[in-house]
Structures are given as structure tokens and as C-alpha cells.
Enzyme design. Structure first.
Site, PDB file in Angstrom:
ATOM      1  N   ASP A   1       0.867  -1.184   0.000  1.00 42.27           N
ATOM      2  CA  ASP A   1       0.000   0.000   0.000  1.00 42.27           C
ATOM      3  C   ASP A   1       0.899   1.229   0.000  1.00 42.27           C
ATOM      4  OD1 ASP A   1      -2.362   1.717   0.413  1.00 42.27           O
ATOM      5  OD2 ASP A   1      -3.332  -0.161   0.988  1.00 42.27           O
TER       6      ASP A   1
ATOM      7  N   HIS B   1      -2.868   3.192  -4.663  1.00 45.50           N
ATOM      8  CA  HIS B   1      -2.210   2.779  -3.408  1.00 45.50           C
ATOM      9  C   HIS B   1      -0.787   2.287  -3.684  1.00 45.50           C
ATOM     10  CE1 HIS B   1      -5.545   3.441  -0.709  1.00 45.50           C
ATOM     11  NE2 HIS B   1      -6.362   2.778  -1.512  1.00 45.50           N
TER      12      HIS B   1
ATOM     13  N   GLU C   1      -9.893   2.573  -5.058  1.00 44.05           N
ATOM     14  CA  GLU C   1      -9.492   3.942  -4.718  1.00 44.05           C
ATOM     15  C   GLU C   1      -8.312   4.439  -5.560  1.00 44.05           C
ATOM     16  OE1 GLU C   1     -10.863   4.042  -0.071  1.00 44.05           O
ATOM     17  OE2 GLU C   1      -8.879   3.224  -0.458  1.00 44.05           O
TER      18      GLU C   1
HETATM   19  C1  ACM Z   1     -10.815  -0.613   0.866  1.00 47.86           C
HETATM   20  O1  ACM Z   1     -11.265  -0.562   2.007  1.00 47.86           O
HETATM   21  N1  ACM Z   1     -10.250   0.454   0.322  1.00 47.86           N
HETATM   22  C2  ACM Z   1     -10.883  -1.800   0.070  1.00 47.86           C
END
Ligand code: ACM
Ligand code: ZN
Length: 542
Positions: free
Chosen positions: A202, A263, A327
Site C-alpha cells: 500500500d 495505493h 481507490e
Molecule cells: C478498501 O477498504 N479500500 C478496500
């Protein structure tokens, strides 16, 4: 005493002792998840130092050995597994049960024998876990001074409802060492979870050794906090192999997640050439969604990711690789010459479609290696292939649509499946934050991964559910355990049992003895359920 008085008093005594028997008997079965069918008898089995542990079928031996080891450690007697044995025996028998469900088992205890039977080692292992919970909680101790090892007389038939019963752990926001990961897997197995979703990358840290790209572990694995101290770490490939083997012995499949295209900031801190702007970047130190993502227009990005995956894939026997997809802001792609050129060349109208291109290109590469992808629900936005499995996390909605269009689905809607949310209500009103920020035990128990809208054919695409543990605010292993337990106990019943078989009151009655097991196993856990005020406030939780 006259005869009437004698009869009525005797009757009271008989009724009292019968009801006491009933309470005692019910209290003796404190298994989580609740088995599908339990019949209690009065035929207790008593473990002695002369009890034998027998296996029938060579694949049953490791499971018999596991019980022998556990009992030797706690009771102080010395047990080992045998191929042949007589009476006073615990038998693990493979192959005598023709259930279609490989996780099914039966368990029968009588004064002379306990017999655990299953068609496959998976089921036999769950029979072992059930037997473990039929023993007193002292079984979890090392060198307990318990002197009575009594197992109630039971006939149990059991099998899970869903094949995917997942627990996730984010080791990017905070790194947890190999020893803790093994303990985490151990406890998952005890409660019959079978999928460990390992969130390895991440913005805040990259956690897996890739020999071809050493900066991933030199630079991307560490974050520099505001006070200047460095935190982080990574698993060597050897660590990964050991963890995967450890999980395999416990019938837990390890599914790694390598996040893309968003991410990605920890990677870009080391390899800024795979971004759109060229950087520089730092490994992030706060939780968030960051604009700098992998450049989708640069072929070198794909070459890099494919090389990384080529090293990672052989470490994990799972058929799945999770490639993230959630995201991912599109702002850099909108302004990147390379990304825009790719869109033109590939006839893609939106940046969402460019993400679809990204995921499908990586999926194709992984398919050539014999793997299937899992992606967070956002992968649906740019179009996704039928073979992708979708993790529905914002709600059940995306997962419902995915199942309707024929994709497999794992449900983990944040409202009921995010164990980073608070569990008690000691200080805050839920309305102040929205219910989603709180996940008390009863709410976790209320989860149902199956949407009502699905036809029976579509319903087969719902593989199960998963609880997610995001760790930005959990820097220690103690805190992780506190957030996971006892909610993981509530959650597993939502995946093991049909909704109509669930019973929160019955579940609650098992908590005190489970607390003792957790304590004996050295697990930290929250006691927010104990607080009367909390229980009252959530009594009407829907
Ligand atoms: C997430 O909680 N962004 C998968
Ligand atoms: Zn770009």
C-alpha cells in the site's frame, strides 16, 4: 412425612436435578462456530494418561498428531498417534464419509471412544477443532494443572455454509512479524476460517522481498515518521514460504494482495519512473488516498509489475492473486501524455476504461501463470472479465450486480465487516459518526453475505465473506488482536450457518468460556461486549 409430601418433594428434587442436568449439558457445548447438528447424550468420555490417539488413513496422521501435541502440552501426559489401538481411544478416520463438501465431518463421543470422521483432511481438521473446543479451556494452556479432562457425549454432524471464510490483515500500514502472522493464522484455523487475505502493499509500505527490485525492500518497506524515526519491515521469500506452509498445514489458503494501479506510493518512492509525473515521492505516513499512481500509458510499468508478479506467484499455491484496484484517483492519468496516448490507441473513452485495460492486461499475464485475480469492487467500473472475483466492500450492491453478471463474489461490506471500526460505545453516540464507524459484536453477528435479489443460480457466485483489518491505527499486535477478538467469533457464525440457524443469544452464552480459551491461548481481546450499557444500547440494532 406423609406420602404426598414425600412424592411432591421427590418430584421437586427430580425436576430440579433434571433441569440442572439440562443447563449443565447445554453449557458444556460451547463451540464456535456452532455445529450444524449437535445431539447431546449422557455418555461422557474421560481422557486419561492411557487414552490412545489413532489415525485411519495416512493423511489423518498429521491431524491426530496435532491433537496429541496439544494434549501433551496442556495435560502433562504424553500422547502420540498410533495406527492401531483398542478402547479408550480418540480416532481420526479418513475416507469413510462420502459428503460432497470437503469441509464436512462427523464427531461421536462415547465412554470408550471418540470418533472423528471425514471424507477429506479439511473436514477431519475441522472435526479436530470441534473436539478441541469440547475439551475444557485448559487445553489451550501449557502445563495446566487441570485434573479432569471430560468430553461430553455428543453426536455432531457439521459442514460450513460458505466455502470462502476470510480474514484479512493489512501489514502495510503497520508491519507485523512472521511469528505474529503464524499466531494470527493459528487462531483463524481454530475458528474455522480458511482464507487469509494478506494485504502486502500500500502507500505506507511494501512488505515482500522481490530479488529483481531490491529498492522495494530497501526504500519502499520503511516510512519515516514526523519525529524522524523509521518504522517498517518486510518478509523475505523464505519467511513467505514458511508462513504459507504453516497456513497450509492448518487448511488456511494464503491470498496475497499486490495493489495496483492506486495505493502505489511506497513503490513510487523507490521507482518514480513508473508514475505519470516522475516524482519524487515518499513512503506515506498517514492513511489516505493519494493521487500518484502507476502510469497506465507506460509499457515499462507493466514490465515492472509483471516481473514482480513473476517472482511472487510461485511463492503462493493459492489459485488467486488479489491485485487491488480500489481507490485509484484518475487525475494524473487525465494529464499524462502517455496515458492519454494509450487511451487513443486502445479506443478507451474514459480513464475508468483505462483502469479496466490495466487490470485486464495484468489479469491476462496472471492467467498465463495459472492464476485467477481478485479485485476490489471498483474494478467493475472500467469493465472486468468474467473470470475475475469481486470483493464488494462499499456495500453489498456491487457484489450483487457482479453475481448477476456471472462473476464470483466475496462480500465484505465495510458497515458490517471492517474490524478497524470501534466495537464499543462507551464514550460516543453512533449517530455522531454514522453507524458505519461502529461495529459492535451484535452488528458483526448480523452480517449476511447473501443478497436477497439473487436467483439460485446467481447465488452460487457468492463464495462467502470476509472481515477486513486495516491497521493504520493499530501499531501493535496487541491492538490488532483486540480489534479482531471477539468479533471474529461472531463473524464466523455468519459464514458457517444459515441465517435461520443463527442465534445471538445462544452465541452470547458461549462468550465467557471463549474468553477463557482466548486468554489461555495468549490472545488479547476486547471486553466491550461485557458493558451492560453497550448491550442495552445495541439491543435493537438492525
Ligand atoms: C478498501 O477498504 N479500500 C478496500
Ligand atoms: Zn501516465
Amino acid at each position: 412425612m406423609n406420602i404426598y409430601k414425600f412424592i411432591s418433594q421427590s418430584l421437586v428434587i427430580i425436576l430440579f436435578s433434571l433441569s440442572f442436568q439440562h443447563v449443565r449439558a447445554a453449557g458444556e457445548i460451547q463451540i464456535i462456530p456452532q455445529p450444524q447438528k449437535v445431539e447431546l447424550t449422557s455418555n461422557q468420555f474421560v481422557l486419561t494418561k492411557d487414552t490412545k490417539i489413532q489415525y485411519i488413513g495416512s493423511n489423518a496422521k498429521p491431524i491426530a498428531d496435532r491433537l496429541a501435541e496439544l494434549l501433551s502440552k496442556s495435560s502433562g501426559f504424553s500422547f502420540f498417534s498410533l495406527k492401531n489401538a483398542g478402547q479408550n481411544t480418540i480416532v481420526f478416520q479418513l475416507g469413510s464419509n462420502s459428503s460432497a463438501n470437503i469441509e464436512a465431518y462427523t464427531l461421536t463421543s462415547t465412554p470408550t471412544k471418540i470418533i472423528v470422521k471425514a471424507a477429506s483432511p479439511n473436514g477431519l481438521f475441522y472435526g479436530f477443532q470441534t473436539l478441541r473446543q469440547l475439551f475444557p479451556p485448559a487445553i489451550e494452556l501449557q502445563n495446566s494443572n487441570a485434573t479432569h479432562w471430560t468430553i461430553p457425549g455428543v453426536n455432531i454432524e457439521d459442514a460450513p455454509l460458505y466455502p470462502y471464510r476470510g480474514l484479512h490483515l493489512d501489514v502495510s500500514r503497520h508491519f507485523f512479524d512472521k511469528k505474529f502472522i503464524m499466531k494470527y493464522i493459528d487462531m483463524m484455523a481454530m475458528y474455522k476460517y480458511n482464507k487469509f487475505h494478506w494485504h502486502l502493499t500500500d502507500d505506507q509500505g511494501w512488505r515482500i522481498e522481490v530479488k529483481r527490485y531490491p529498492q522495494l525492500t530497501k526504500t519502499s518497506a520503511y516510512r519515516i515518521e514526523s519525529k524522524g524515526d523509521t518504522t517498517g519491515g518486510f518478509y523475505t521469500q523464505q519467511d513467505i514460504k514458511e508462513i504459507v506452509a504453516y497456513a497450509r498445514e492448518r487448511f488456511v489458503e494464503v491470498i496475497p494482495e499486490i495493489e495496483m494501479p492506486g495505493h502505489a506510493q511506497a513503490v513510487l518512492a523507490a521507482y518514480p519512473e513508473f508514475s505519470c509525473s516522475g516524482g519524487p515521492f515518499k513512503v506515506e505516513t498517514t492513511w489516505g488516498i493519494f493521487n500518484d499512481v502507476f502510469c497506465a500509458g507506460n509499457d515499462k510499468t507493466f514490465e515492472f509489475l509483471e516481473n514482480v508478479l513473476d517472482e511472487i506467484v510461485p511463492l503462493f499455491p493459492s489459485k488467486y492473486i488479489h491485485i487491488g484496484g480500489d481507490e485509484c484517483p484518475k487525475i494524473r492519468w487525465e494529464r499524462c501524455v502517455k496515458c492519454q496516448a494509450r487511451m487513443k490507441r486502445e479506443n478507451l473513452w474514459t480513464e475508468h476504461e483505462l483502469q479496466g485495460y490495466f487490470m485486464k492486461r495484468i489479469e491476462k499475464h496472471l492467467q498465463e501463470k495459472g492464476k485467477r485475480i481478485i479485485g476490489w469492487e471498483e474494478v467493475l467500473e472500467g469493465g472486468v472479465s468474467k473470470s475475475a472475483t469481486i470483493m464488494s466492500w462499499l456495500s453489498l450492491k456491487a457484489g450483487t450486480q457482479a453475481a448477476q453478471q456471472g462473476n464470483d463474489v466475496i462480500m465484505c461490506p465495510e458497515k458490517l465487516c471492517y474490524f478497524d471500526h470501534y466495537q464499543g460505545l462507551e464514550t460516543e453516540e453512533p449517530e455522531a459518526f454514522g453507524y458505519g464507524r461502529f461495529l459492535p459484536l451484535k452488528a458483526a453477528y448480523s452480517f449476511n453475505p447473501m443478497p436477497k435479489e439473487l436467483s439460485s443460480e446467481q447465488a452460487t457466485h457468492i463464495l462467502g465473506g470476509q472481515a477486513n483489518v486495516w491497521t493504520e491505527y493499530m501499531p501493535t499486535t496487541q491492538q490488532v488482536e483486540y480489534m479482531v477478538y471477539p468479533r471474529a467469533l461472531a463473524f464466523i457464525e455468519t459464514l458457517w450457518l444459515k441465517p435461520e440457524s443463527k442465534d445471538f443469544k445462544a452465541f452470547e452464552s458461549k462468550i465467557p468460556s471463549q474468553y477463557e480459551r482466548l486468554k489461555n491461548a495468549g490472545i488479547n481481546f476486547s471486553k466491550s461486549w461485557d458493558k451492560e450499557s453497550t448491550k442495552t444500547k445495541w439491543a435493537n440494532f438492525k
